[in-house]
Design a protein around this motif. Structure first.
Motif, mmCIF file in Angstrom:
data_model
loop_
_atom_site.group_PDB
_atom_site.id
_atom_site.type_symbol
_atom_site.label_atom_id
_atom_site.label_comp_id
_atom_site.label_asym_id
_atom_site.label_seq_id
_atom_site.Cartn_x
_atom_site.Cartn_y
_atom_site.Cartn_z
ATOM 1 N N SER A 142 20.067 52.165 17.124
ATOM 2 C CA SER A 142 21.393 50.586 17.823
ATOM 3 C C SER A 142 20.065 50.058 18.540
ATOM 4 O O SER A 142 20.479 49.023 18.285
ATOM 5 C CB SER A 142 22.014 51.806 18.911
ATOM 6 O OG SER A 142 22.422 52.224 18.433
ATOM 7 N N LEU A 143 19.123 50.750 18.543
ATOM 8 C CA LEU A 143 17.811 49.674 18.916
ATOM 9 C C LEU A 143 17.614 49.284 18.471
ATOM 10 O O LEU A 143 16.859 47.390 18.948
ATOM 11 C CB LEU A 143 16.381 50.282 19.510
ATOM 12 C CG LEU A 143 15.730 50.017 20.853
ATOM 13 C CD1 LEU A 143 16.275 49.556 22.370
ATOM 14 C CD2 LEU A 143 14.668 51.214 21.425
ATOM 15 N N SER B 254 16.979 43.035 17.013
ATOM 16 C CA SER B 254 17.774 41.996 15.242
ATOM 17 C C SER B 254 18.362 40.825 15.779
ATOM 18 O O SER B 254 19.061 40.035 14.936
ATOM 19 C CB SER B 254 17.688 43.072 14.633
ATOM 20 O OG SER B 254 16.623 43.693 14.240
ATOM 21 N N GLY B 255 19.205 41.275 16.910
ATOM 22 C CA GLY B 255 20.113 40.727 17.264
ATOM 23 C C GLY B 255 21.446 40.882 17.014
ATOM 24 O O GLY B 255 22.281 39.795 17.037
#
Length: 65
Positions: free
Chosen positions: A43-44, A49-50
């Motif tokens: 998730s991070l 990465s947008g």
């Protein structure tokens, strides 16, 4: 949300966000990104990465509605 705000958090990544949490975080100026799934690391990475979209409103009903 109050504790999170005091820690200087700028964004929260979560699977879903109800109306009370959304309202409180939004008022504190904390951005909310929903739709997270998988591991925290995954998730991070998606966030960095947008690939996660900033929530503009709550995406689930409140627990006590």
């Amino acid at each position: 949300a109050e504790i999170v705000s005091r820690q200087g958090v700028e964004a929260v990544i979560t699977g879903h966000c109800g109306p009370k949490a959304f309202r409180t975080l939004n008022v504190a100026g904390i951005k909310i990104f929903t739709g997270a799934e998988g591991t925290v690391a995954e998730s991070l990475e998606k966030y960095k990465s947008g690939l996660l979209t900033e929530a503009k409103e709550a995406d689930v009903e409140g627990h006590w509605s």
